[in-house]
Design a protein around this motif. Structure first.
Motif, PDB file in Angstrom:
ATOM      1  N   ARG A  12     -40.554   9.784 -19.354  1.00 29.61           N
ATOM      2  CA  ARG A  12     -39.329  10.551 -19.514  1.00 29.61           C
ATOM      3  C   ARG A  12     -38.416  10.236 -18.339  1.00 29.61           C
ATOM      4  O   ARG A  12     -38.882   9.875 -17.248  1.00 29.61           O
ATOM      5  N   ALA A  38     -32.915  14.407 -28.765  1.00 26.33           N
ATOM      6  CA  ALA A  38     -33.388  14.834 -30.075  1.00 26.33           C
ATOM      7  C   ALA A  38     -34.646  14.068 -30.459  1.00 26.33           C
ATOM      8  O   ALA A  38     -34.716  12.850 -30.306  1.00 26.33           O
ATOM      9  N   GLY A  39     -35.652  14.785 -30.913  1.00 26.56           N
ATOM     10  CA  GLY A  39     -36.903  14.167 -31.341  1.00 26.56           C
ATOM     11  C   GLY A  39     -37.949  14.018 -30.255  1.00 26.56           C
ATOM     12  O   GLY A  39     -39.099  13.722 -30.546  1.00 26.56           O
ATOM     13  N   ASP A  40     -37.575  14.219 -28.987  1.00 25.75           N
ATOM     14  CA  ASP A  40     -38.543  14.112 -27.883  1.00 25.75           C
ATOM     15  C   ASP A  40     -39.537  15.264 -27.936  1.00 25.75           C
ATOM     16  O   ASP A  40     -39.202  16.367 -28.337  1.00 25.75           O
ATOM     17  N   GLN A  41     -40.773  14.988 -27.522  1.00 25.03           N
ATOM     18  CA  GLN A  41     -41.743  16.052 -27.333  1.00 25.03           C
ATOM     19  C   GLN A  41     -41.554  16.603 -25.933  1.00 25.03           C
ATOM     20  O   GLN A  41     -41.353  15.841 -24.976  1.00 25.03           O
ATOM     21  N   ASN A  56     -39.463  23.110 -32.503  1.00 32.88           N
ATOM     22  CA  ASN A  56     -40.402  23.339 -33.587  1.00 32.88           C
ATOM     23  C   ASN A  56     -41.692  23.835 -32.948  1.00 32.88           C
ATOM     24  O   ASN A  56     -42.425  23.050 -32.335  1.00 32.88           O
TER      25      ASN A  56
END
Length: 64
Positions: A12, A38-41, A56
């Motif tokens: 990251r 967007a979409g990163d954990q 989420n």
């Protein structure tokens, strides 16, 4: 699944000492400022410092 080598850890972008650097997620430390897209954990406990975030939570709660 265990991580075998250092190269298999996700990375990251973090800000340390005012510099933007790429950091392995297992090397993040308290007070690192980490950039998420967007979409990163989210790879660690975090506080949203700037912007907005939708998460989420099903991976944490077990909901489908």
């Amino acid at each position: 699944m265990a991580m075998d080598s250092a190269s298999s850890y996700p990375r990251r972008m973090a800000i340390r000492s005012g510099q933007r650097v790429s950091v392995r997620t297992d090397q993040l430390v308290r007070d690192d400022i980490v950039e998420f897209a967007a979409g990163d954990q989210i790879c660690a406990d975090a506080v949203v410092r700037d912007g907005q975030l939708q998460v989420n939570e099903s991976l944490l709660t077990g909901e489908a």
